[in-house]
Design an enzyme around this catalytic site. Structure first.
Site, PDB file in Angstrom:
ATOM      1  N   TYR A 151      -2.253   3.245  -6.258  1.00  0.00           N
ATOM      2  CA  TYR A 151      -2.573   1.808  -5.842  1.00  0.00           C
ATOM      3  C   TYR A 151      -1.584   0.943  -6.092  1.00  0.00           C
ATOM      4  O   TYR A 151      -0.826   1.578  -6.942  1.00  0.00           O
ATOM      5  CB  TYR A 151      -4.103   1.580  -5.769  1.00  0.00           C
ATOM      6  CG  TYR A 151      -4.520   0.332  -4.850  1.00  0.00           C
ATOM      7  CD1 TYR A 151      -4.321   0.455  -3.582  1.00  0.00           C
ATOM      8  CD2 TYR A 151      -5.302  -0.684  -5.654  1.00  0.00           C
ATOM      9  CE1 TYR A 151      -4.897  -0.522  -2.769  1.00  0.00           C
ATOM     10  CE2 TYR A 151      -5.618  -1.543  -4.801  1.00  0.00           C
ATOM     11  CZ  TYR A 151      -5.471  -1.649  -3.469  1.00  0.00           C
ATOM     12  OH  TYR A 151      -6.055  -2.739  -2.637  1.00  0.00           O
TER      13      TYR A 151
ATOM     14  N   ARG B 188       5.288  -7.492   5.345  1.00  0.00           N
ATOM     15  CA  ARG B 188       5.000  -8.118   4.147  1.00  0.00           C
ATOM     16  C   ARG B 188       4.085  -7.243   3.185  1.00  0.00           C
ATOM     17  O   ARG B 188       2.804  -7.207   3.013  1.00  0.00           O
ATOM     18  CB  ARG B 188       4.000  -9.352   4.137  1.00  0.00           C
ATOM     19  CG  ARG B 188       3.949 -10.638   3.329  1.00  0.00           C
ATOM     20  CD  ARG B 188       2.953 -10.302   2.233  1.00  0.00           C
ATOM     21  NE  ARG B 188       1.805 -10.169   2.717  1.00  0.00           N
ATOM     22  CZ  ARG B 188       0.700  -9.606   2.137  1.00  0.00           C
ATOM     23  NH1 ARG B 188       0.899  -8.636   1.394  1.00  0.00           N
ATOM     24  NH2 ARG B 188      -0.385  -9.600   2.789  1.00  0.00           N
TER      25      ARG B 188
ATOM     26  N   LYS C 177      -4.570   2.793   0.760  1.00  0.00           N
ATOM     27  CA  LYS C 177      -5.961   1.968   1.054  1.00  0.00           C
ATOM     28  C   LYS C 177      -6.848   3.219   1.540  1.00  0.00           C
ATOM     29  O   LYS C 177      -8.163   2.960   1.018  1.00  0.00           O
ATOM     30  CB  LYS C 177      -5.752   1.175   2.101  1.00  0.00           C
ATOM     31  CG  LYS C 177      -4.853  -0.210   1.694  1.00  0.00           C
ATOM     32  CD  LYS C 177      -5.524  -1.237   1.173  1.00  0.00           C
ATOM     33  CE  LYS C 177      -4.387  -2.234   0.665  1.00  0.00           C
ATOM     34  NZ  LYS C 177      -5.398  -3.566  -0.395  1.00  0.00           N
TER      35      LYS C 177
ATOM     36  N   GLU D  66      -3.299  -4.732   7.679  1.00  0.00           N
ATOM     37  CA  GLU D  66      -2.967  -4.695   6.156  1.00  0.00           C
ATOM     38  C   GLU D  66      -1.284  -5.140   6.046  1.00  0.00           C
ATOM     39  O   GLU D  66      -0.640  -4.314   6.726  1.00  0.00           O
ATOM     40  CB  GLU D  66      -3.103  -3.327   5.656  1.00  0.00           C
ATOM     41  CG  GLU D  66      -3.096  -3.293   4.065  1.00  0.00           C
ATOM     42  CD  GLU D  66      -4.236  -4.096   3.394  1.00  0.00           C
ATOM     43  OE1 GLU D  66      -5.405  -3.928   3.691  1.00  0.00           O
ATOM     44  OE2 GLU D  66      -4.001  -4.762   2.632  1.00  0.00           O
ATOM     45  N   ASP D  67      -1.292  -6.039   5.325  1.00  0.00           N
ATOM     46  CA  ASP D  67       0.195  -6.452   5.143  1.00  0.00           C
ATOM     47  C   ASP D  67       1.042  -6.782   6.149  1.00  0.00           C
ATOM     48  O   ASP D  67       2.290  -6.550   6.247  1.00  0.00           O
ATOM     49  CB  ASP D  67       0.842  -5.531   4.105  1.00  0.00           C
ATOM     50  CG  ASP D  67       0.382  -5.245   2.661  1.00  0.00           C
ATOM     51  OD1 ASP D  67      -0.716  -6.204   2.488  1.00  0.00           O
ATOM     52  OD2 ASP D  67       0.614  -4.842   1.744  1.00  0.00           O
TER      53      ASP D  67
ATOM     54  N   ASP E 227      -7.634  -7.458   5.805  1.00  0.00           N
ATOM     55  CA  ASP E 227      -8.027  -7.374   4.333  1.00  0.00           C
ATOM     56  C   ASP E 227      -7.091  -8.359   3.429  1.00  0.00           C
ATOM     57  O   ASP E 227      -7.919  -8.644   2.626  1.00  0.00           O
ATOM     58  CB  ASP E 227      -7.303  -5.759   3.704  1.00  0.00           C
ATOM     59  CG  ASP E 227      -7.756  -5.473   2.561  1.00  0.00           C
ATOM     60  OD1 ASP E 227      -8.824  -5.904   2.202  1.00  0.00           O
ATOM     61  OD2 ASP E 227      -6.960  -4.744   2.128  1.00  0.00           O
ATOM     62  N   ASP E 228      -6.192  -8.629   3.792  1.00  0.00           N
ATOM     63  CA  ASP E 228      -5.244  -9.766   3.159  1.00  0.00           C
ATOM     64  C   ASP E 228      -5.967 -10.929   3.124  1.00  0.00           C
ATOM     65  O   ASP E 228      -5.893 -11.868   2.174  1.00  0.00           O
ATOM     66  CB  ASP E 228      -3.818  -9.678   3.483  1.00  0.00           C
ATOM     67  CG  ASP E 228      -3.159  -8.429   3.265  1.00  0.00           C
ATOM     68  OD1 ASP E 228      -3.194  -7.793   2.094  1.00  0.00           O
ATOM     69  OD2 ASP E 228      -3.006  -7.760   4.304  1.00  0.00           O
TER      70      ASP E 228
ATOM     71  N   ASN F 138       0.637  -9.465  -5.818  1.00  0.00           N
ATOM     72  CA  ASN F 138       0.825  -8.129  -6.192  1.00  0.00           C
ATOM     73  C   ASN F 138       2.103  -7.531  -5.897  1.00  0.00           C
ATOM     74  O   ASN F 138       2.816  -8.162  -4.984  1.00  0.00           O
ATOM     75  CB  ASN F 138      -0.134  -7.184  -5.468  1.00  0.00           C
ATOM     76  CG  ASN F 138      -1.700  -7.355  -5.809  1.00  0.00           C
ATOM     77  OD1 ASN F 138      -1.944  -7.410  -6.962  1.00  0.00           O
ATOM     78  ND2 ASN F 138      -2.457  -7.426  -4.774  1.00  0.00           N
TER      79      ASN F 138
ATOM     80  N   ASN G 295      -9.122  -7.815  -6.846  1.00  0.00           N
ATOM     81  CA  ASN G 295      -8.337  -7.178  -5.726  1.00  0.00           C
ATOM     82  C   ASN G 295      -9.274  -6.692  -4.613  1.00  0.00           C
ATOM     83  O   ASN G 295     -10.358  -6.311  -4.996  1.00  0.00           O
ATOM     84  CB  ASN G 295      -7.624  -5.899  -6.252  1.00  0.00           C
ATOM     85  CG  ASN G 295      -6.621  -5.180  -5.544  1.00  0.00           C
ATOM     86  OD1 ASN G 295      -7.237  -4.658  -4.319  1.00  0.00           O
ATOM     87  ND2 ASN G 295      -5.321  -5.339  -5.718  1.00  0.00           N
TER      88      ASN G 295
HETATM   89  O1  LIG Z   1      -2.927  -3.624  -1.952  1.00  0.00           O
HETATM   90  C1  LIG Z   1      -3.311  -4.588  -2.824  1.00  0.00           C
HETATM   91  O2  LIG Z   1      -3.206  -4.241  -4.034  1.00  0.00           O
HETATM   92  C2  LIG Z   1      -3.922  -5.841  -2.330  1.00  0.00           C
HETATM   93  C3  LIG Z   1      -3.278  -6.303  -1.106  1.00  0.00           C
HETATM   94  O3  LIG Z   1      -3.940  -6.118  -0.216  1.00  0.00           O
HETATM   95  C4  LIG Z   1      -2.158  -6.972  -1.205  1.00  0.00           C
HETATM   96  O4  LIG Z   1      -1.623  -7.461  -2.242  1.00  0.00           O
HETATM   97  O5  LIG Z   1      -1.315  -7.175  -0.009  1.00  0.00           O
HETATM   98 MG   LIG Z   2      -2.619  -6.118   1.523  1.00  0.00          MG
END
Ligand SMILES: O=C([O-])CC(=O)C(=O)O
Ligand SMILES: [Mg+2]
Length: 561
Positions: free
Chosen positions: A103, A156, A174, A246-247, A269-270, A411, A455
C-alpha cells in the site's frame, strides 16, 4: 451446465500440476501427505511438508532481506499470484510491516513503474476499445459472485498525478486490504481500471506503457463509457455490489459520486473514506485537546476531494451533535487552495465543490498569511504537494496553540506536507501529528512520539464489509459518521497518553469488525426509519431486535430477507 456449475466443477477437478499453479488453492509445501495423496501431488513437490507458520517465517525472512521497497512489493505480488492464502496470512500477521509495502508509499512507486514490473494482469482493464462491450468484458472475469469493486481511471493516483492505465496498482492494493483488513473473500473482490487515455506525456512516450496511447477522453465520450460501465456492473452483479471510486481527478470524482449515489451502492474513498478517518482522529484528539469540535477552528491546505470531503463531514458532525445549521457549522472551517484562502470575493470563479467554503474575509494569498489571520487550532494538508507545511507555517501553529494538531495527509510519503520529524522538532514536541503515509516513531528530547496514520485504510475495509453484509443498496452520510464513530471509540486513554489519535494498526481486523457492525446497525436503523414512515415497521422491528451486533457475530455474514 451453467457458468457457475462449470466453474465449480473445474475447481473440483483441480489436481496435480494444475492445482500447484492455481493461486487460490495452491498451498505449496504446506500440502499435507493426505492432500498430496488425494490430489496427485506426489513427486511434484519436494518431500518436506512445512507448516504455514514456517512458510510465513521463510517468506518474511526473504522479504526483509530485500533492501529496496519495490523489490519487497514485487515479492508480495508474486506471492499473491502463487499462493493466495499465504499472501493473506503474511499480510494479516505482519500488517504494520507489510502495509507500507503493498500500500502507500510503495504502491505509488509500483504504479509509476507498472509497465516494467507488470507480469500478469491482476484485475480487469476496461478501455475505450471495449465501448459497447463492457458487459461481455465483465463476464470474462472468472468469478461471478463479486461483492466489492474498486475502480480507478488513473487520473489522480495518490498525489502522483495522472498515471493512466498504470493506476491498476491502486485497486489491486485496496482490495488486498479489503481481505486482509476487512475480511471480504478475495474471490469476491474485483479490481478495475478504466482506460480513457492519459495526459501524462512521459507515459505516452514510454515504449513499455501498458495503456491506450492517446490523450484522455473527456465530456460525453467519458461519461458515456462510465455510464455503460455502471449499468453493466449493476446488470451483471445486482444492486448489492459495492463500487468504490478511487483516485479519480476532482471534477470526475464529484460528478460520478453525485450521479451514481442515488442509483448504485457507491462511495468515493478519497472524498468520503478519508473524511470518515480524519473525523475519527479529530474526535479522538479531543481527549488530548479538550472541548468539542465546535470549539476548534480548522484550516485546510488543499480544497480538492479530500479537503472538501473532510470539511463537509466535520460540519455535518458538528451540526448533527449541536443542532446548529450546517451553514453555520461550516463557518468554523477554512480552506486554502493554490490561489490562496477561499473567500467570498472569489465565489464566482470557484468550482462548485469549493463554493460552500467561501466565507467573508479579505483575500490572502499564502498559507502562512492564512494561519496567522485565521488562527486555526487544527491544520490539515490535503494538497497532494509535498513540503508545503514549511518551518514558518508549523512554527506559527505552535505560537498560536499549546498543542497544535497537524495532519499531513497527502500520499505517498514524498507528497506529505511535512514529515513527522519536522512537525515534532518545529513545535518543540508540542504537536499532535498524523500523516496519510506512515512515519516511524520519532524521539525528541528523550520522549518518543508515535505519529498516527490518518489513512482511509482504517475505514474502507470495515465500511465496505458492513455495507456488503447488511445487503445495503445505497450509502448514506450517516453510515460514514457511524464508521467514524466506531473508529474513534477504539482509541483508548492509553493511546492518547502516547499522543496517538488512532489505534494501532495491529488490531485492524477487530477495528474493522467494529466499524462494519456500526455501519450495518446504522443501515438497519435507516431502513427501519424509512419503513416506519411507511407504516410497515413490524417486520423490520423484528429484524432490528435480532441484530444486536457484536464484533464476533458481524464476522458471520447476515442477510436481509
Ligand atoms: O491510497 C492511500 O494511501 C490513500 C488514498 O486514498 C489516496 O491518497 O488517494
Ligand atoms: Mg485514493
Amino acid at each position: 451446465m451453467t457458468r457457475t456449475q462449470s466453474l465449480r466443477s473445474s475447481v473440483e477437478r483441480l489436481n496435480g500440476y494444475t492445482l500447484l499453479r492455481d493461486p487460490h488453492h495452491n498451498k505449496g509445501l504446506a500440502f499435507t501427505e493426505r492432500e498430496r495423496d488425494a490430489h496427485y501431488l506426489h513427486g511434484l513437490l519436494p518431500p518436506a511438508v512445512l507448516t504455514q507458520e514456517l512458510q510465513v517465517r521463510k517468506l518474511m525472512h526473504n522479504i526483509r532481506n530485500y533492501e529496496v521497497p519495490l523489490n519487497k512489493y514485487v515479492a508480495m505480488m508474486e506471492l499473491q499470484e502463487r499462493n493466495e492464502r499465504l499472501f493473506y496470512r503474511l499480510l494479516i500477521d505482519n500488517v504494520e510491516e507489510l502495509l507500507p509495502v503493498v500500500y502507500t508509499p510503495t504502491v505509488g512507486e509500483a504504479c509509476q513503474k507498472y509497465g516494467s514490473i507488470f507480469k500478469r494482469p491482476q484485475g480487469l482493464y476496461i478501455s475505450l476499445k471495449e465501448k459497447g462491450k463492457i458487459l461481455e468484458v465483465l463476464k470474462n472475469w472468472p468469478e461471478r459472485n463479486i461483492q466489492v469493486i474498486v475502480v480507478t481511471d488513473g487520473e489522480r493516483i495518490l498525489g502522483l498525478g495522472d498515471l493512466g492505465c498504470q493506476g491498476m496498482g491502486i485497486p489491486v492494493g485496496k482490495l488486498a486490504l479489503y481481505t486482509a483488513l476487512g475480511g471480504v473473500r478475495p474471490s469476491a473482490c474485483l479490481p478495475i481500471t478504466i482506460d480513457v487515455g492519459t495526459n501524462n506525456q512521459k507515459l505516452l512516450d514510454d515504449e513499455f506503457y501498458i495503456g491506450l496511447r492517446q490523450t484522455r477522453a473527456t465530456g460525453k465520450e467519458y461519461s458515456d463509457l462510465l455510464e455503460e460501465f455502471m449499468s453493466a456492473v449493476k446488470q451483471n452483479y445486482g444492486e448489492k455490489v459495492l463500487v468504490q471510486f478511487e483516485d479519480f481527478a476532482n471534477h470526475n470524482a464529484f460528478e460520478l459520486l453525485a450521479k451514481y449515489k442515488t442509483s448504485h451502492l457507491v462511495f468515493n474513498d478519497d472524498i468520503q473514506g478519508t473524511a470518515s478517518v480524519v473525523l475519527a482522529g479529530l474526535v479522538a484528539s479531543l481527549k488530548l485537546l479538550g472541548g468539542s469540535l465546535t470549539d476548534h477552528t480548522f484550516l485546510f491546505f488543499g480544497a480538492g476531494e479530500a479537503g472538501t470531503g473532510i470539511a463537509e463531514l466535520i460540519a455535518l458532525d458538528i451540526s448533527s451533535k449541536t443542532h446548529i445549521p450546517l451553514e453555520e457549522a461550516r463557518k468554523k472551517i477554512w480552506l486554502v487552495d493554490s490561489k490562496g484562502l477561499i473567500v467570498g470575493s472569489r465565489r464566482e470563479s470557484l468550482q462548485h465543490f469549493k463554493k460552500p467554503w467561501a466565507h467573508e474575509h479579505e483575500p490572502l494569498s499564502t498559507l502562512l498569511d492564512a494561519v496567522n489571520a485565521i488562527k486555526p487550532s487544527i491544520l490539515i494538508g490535503t494538497s497532494g504537494v509535498g513540503q508545503t507545511f514549511t518551518k514558518d507555517v508549523v512554527e506559527a501553529m505552535a505560537a498560536i496553540n499549546k498543542k497544535p494538531l497537524i495532519m499531513a495527509l497527502s500520499n505517498p510519503t514524498s507528497q506529505a506536507e511535512c514529515t513527522a520529524e519536522q512537525a515534532y522538532t518545529w513545535t518543540e514536541g508540542h504537536a499532535i501529528f498524523s500523516s496519510g503515509s506512515p512515519f516511524d516513531p520519532y524521539e525528541y528530547n528523550g520522549k518518543t512520539f508515535i505519529p498516527g496514520q490518518a489513512n482511509n485504510a482504517y475505514v474502507f475495509p470495515g465500511l465496505g464489509f458492513g455495507l456488503v453484509i447488511c445487503g445495503a443498496i445505497r450509502m448514506h452520510d450517516e453510515m460514514l459518521l457511524a464508521a467514524s464513530e466506531a473508529l474513534a471509540n477504539q482509541v483508548t486513554e492509553e493511546h492518547c497518553s502516547k499522543g496517538m489519535i488512532y489505534p494501532p494498526l495491529t488490531n485492524i481486523r477487530k477495528i474493522s469488525a467494529h466499524i462494519a457492525a456500526n455501519v450495518a446497525a446504522k443501515a438497519y436503523e435507516l431502513v427501519g426509519d424509512a419503513v416506519k414512515c411507511m407504516h410497515h415497521n413490524m417486520r423490520i422491528g423484528g429484524l432490528l431486535t435480532s441484530l444486536k451486533f457484536n464484533a464476533k457475530e458481524i464476522l458471520k455474514p447476515v442477510r436481509l430477507p
